[in-house]
Design a protein around this motif. Sequence first.
Motif, mmCIF file in Angstrom:
data_model
loop_
_atom_site.group_PDB
_atom_site.id
_atom_site.type_symbol
_atom_site.label_atom_id
_atom_site.label_comp_id
_atom_site.label_asym_id
_atom_site.label_seq_id
_atom_site.Cartn_x
_atom_site.Cartn_y
_atom_site.Cartn_z
ATOM 1 N N THR A 99 -2.872 7.799 27.180
ATOM 2 C CA THR A 99 -3.011 8.441 25.824
ATOM 3 C C THR A 99 -4.405 7.914 25.160
ATOM 4 O OG1 THR A 99 -0.689 8.157 25.587
ATOM 5 C CG2 THR A 99 -1.808 8.334 23.464
ATOM 6 N N VAL A 100 -4.933 6.624 25.272
ATOM 7 C CA VAL A 100 -5.936 6.244 24.670
ATOM 8 C C VAL A 100 -7.066 6.908 25.351
ATOM 9 C CG1 VAL A 100 -7.593 4.165 24.643
ATOM 10 C CG2 VAL A 100 -5.209 3.740 24.617
ATOM 11 N N LYS A 101 -7.162 7.517 26.527
ATOM 12 C CA LYS A 101 -8.214 8.165 27.214
ATOM 13 C C LYS A 101 -8.297 9.548 26.550
ATOM 14 C CE LYS A 101 -7.771 10.591 31.170
ATOM 15 N NZ LYS A 101 -7.897 10.788 32.539
ATOM 16 N N ILE A 102 -7.130 10.354 26.406
ATOM 17 C CA ILE A 102 -7.173 11.348 25.603
ATOM 18 C C ILE A 102 -7.632 11.319 24.151
ATOM 19 C CG2 ILE A 102 -5.654 13.169 24.670
ATOM 20 C CD1 ILE A 102 -3.978 12.631 26.867
ATOM 21 N N ALA A 103 -7.339 10.391 23.358
ATOM 22 C CA ALA A 103 -8.097 10.204 22.037
ATOM 23 C C ALA A 103 -9.543 10.173 22.068
ATOM 24 C CB ALA A 103 -7.110 9.075 21.521
ATOM 25 N N ALA A 104 -9.689 9.033 23.117
ATOM 26 C CA ALA A 104 -11.378 8.732 23.387
ATOM 27 C C ALA A 104 -12.012 10.024 23.659
ATOM 28 C CB ALA A 104 -11.415 7.764 24.173
ATOM 29 N N LEU A 105 -11.476 10.851 24.364
ATOM 30 C CA LEU A 105 -12.106 12.186 24.776
ATOM 31 C C LEU A 105 -12.385 12.994 23.612
ATOM 32 C CD1 LEU A 105 -10.480 12.868 28.460
ATOM 33 C CD2 LEU A 105 -12.851 12.066 28.017
ATOM 34 N N LEU A 106 -11.257 13.263 23.046
ATOM 35 C CA LEU A 106 -11.357 14.118 21.879
ATOM 36 C C LEU A 106 -12.381 13.357 20.718
ATOM 37 C CD1 LEU A 106 -7.427 14.891 21.313
ATOM 38 C CD2 LEU A 106 -9.313 16.585 22.161
ATOM 39 N N GLY A 107 -12.463 12.428 20.672
ATOM 40 C CA GLY A 107 -13.273 11.697 19.608
ATOM 41 C C GLY A 107 -14.822 11.869 20.081
ATOM 42 N N SER A 108 -15.007 11.436 21.456
ATOM 43 C CA SER A 108 -16.405 11.573 21.875
ATOM 44 C C SER A 108 -16.863 13.068 21.854
ATOM 45 C CB SER A 108 -16.514 10.886 23.299
ATOM 46 O OG SER A 108 -15.632 11.405 24.122
ATOM 47 N N GLY A 109 -15.920 13.983 22.177
ATOM 48 C CA GLY A 109 -16.041 15.383 22.170
ATOM 49 C C GLY A 109 -16.681 15.905 20.933
ATOM 50 N N ALA A 159 -15.653 20.899 20.518
ATOM 51 C CA ALA A 159 -15.448 19.805 20.676
ATOM 52 C C ALA A 159 -14.125 19.582 21.737
ATOM 53 C CB ALA A 159 -14.920 18.803 19.648
ATOM 54 N N ALA A 160 -13.101 20.461 21.476
ATOM 55 C CA ALA A 160 -11.852 20.524 22.484
ATOM 56 C C ALA A 160 -12.381 21.111 23.644
ATOM 57 C CB ALA A 160 -10.846 21.379 21.761
ATOM 58 N N LEU A 161 -13.511 21.800 23.842
ATOM 59 C CA LEU A 161 -13.959 22.341 25.043
ATOM 60 C C LEU A 161 -14.494 21.094 25.806
ATOM 61 C CD1 LEU A 161 -14.478 24.502 27.250
ATOM 62 C CD2 LEU A 161 -16.457 25.134 25.938
ATOM 63 N N VAL A 162 -15.057 20.379 25.346
ATOM 64 C CA VAL A 162 -15.922 19.096 25.734
ATOM 65 C C VAL A 162 -14.770 18.202 26.601
ATOM 66 C CG1 VAL A 162 -17.147 17.309 25.609
ATOM 67 C CG2 VAL A 162 -17.941 19.208 24.446
ATOM 68 N N ALA A 163 -13.743 17.887 25.507
ATOM 69 C CA ALA A 163 -12.681 17.098 26.077
ATOM 70 C C ALA A 163 -12.080 17.672 27.063
ATOM 71 C CB ALA A 163 -11.778 16.515 24.747
ATOM 72 N N GLY A 164 -11.530 18.707 26.988
ATOM 73 C CA GLY A 164 -10.941 19.670 27.983
ATOM 74 C C GLY A 164 -11.643 19.598 29.144
ATOM 75 N N SER A 165 -12.714 19.563 29.281
ATOM 76 C CA SER A 165 -13.594 20.070 30.515
ATOM 77 C C SER A 165 -13.403 18.660 31.313
ATOM 78 C CB SER A 165 -14.834 20.510 30.308
ATOM 79 O OG SER A 165 -15.004 21.697 29.837
ATOM 80 N N ALA A 166 -13.533 17.711 30.283
ATOM 81 C CA ALA A 166 -13.593 16.072 31.039
ATOM 82 C C ALA A 166 -12.251 16.080 31.735
ATOM 83 C CB ALA A 166 -14.016 15.196 29.905
#
Length: 266
Positions: free
Chosen positions: A109-119, A142-149
């Motif tokens: 969950t922390v990872k998902i939040a971090a990916l969305l934030g950094s994206g 931003a969602a594309l960056v996080a989703g791709s990661a």
Amino acid sequence: MRPGPLALTAGVAAAVTAGVLHAERDGRLPGAARWRRTNHAGAGVTLVEGLALAVGTTLPLLLADPPAAGAVAGAALAGIVDDLGDAAAAKGLRGHLGALRRGEVTTGTVKIAALLGSGLVGCLWSDRRVGAWSGWPTLVGAALVAGSANLANLLDLRPGRALKVGLVLGLPLALRGRPAAAAVCASGTVVLPPDLRGETMLGDTGANPLGAAVGLAATQVLGPRGRLAALAVVAGLTLLSERVSFSRVIGSTPVLRDLDRWGRPR
């Protein structure tokens, strides 16, 4: 970016990545034991490959494309949290969200939040640098960056699989002058041979920045509709992974199976 600086970015990325791998092999990398894991075949491997790709990709981007460096570094840090934390507590998007509903905050969950934030930070910064901030397209990017990661991590289940997909998608973006794609493709090329041999793994630490770099490079060449279409594909594959095994689909499709096995020892 012009060919000369782009080639320099790729060269630095490859050199730094190779340096981290050599340090681990020579026993000069502090804390290397914490990155040892067992792969799908039961063999001992190291996740230092992922650390090498993350560092190698990020460092040249600090000058060549700072927004991309931020997105890649953020994705790598999110991966480190998951790789070195209690990642076995919940699996998949459904598992992490289910745990959150029960009041449990998993490393995923922390990872998902971090990916969305950094994206979001990376895409917003990148768009504003070229005067392209226009509301919802940046949020979609931003969602594309996080989703791709996240999707790259879902593909990292067999030797070389995530890297092959990343290289296939990243090379055209690199040829269009995107530093993030050039850097991650150079780093990915360095770590691909030991990955294919089953000696190393990307882990979340490497797969997340791999996907983030390709995702951010894609946002830099796509218009609003293109970003939306790309996000739909990434989201669709992510949701499909909750119900269908990518490995099973690939294994039952001759062309995909041959491409997936290419380069691995027989």
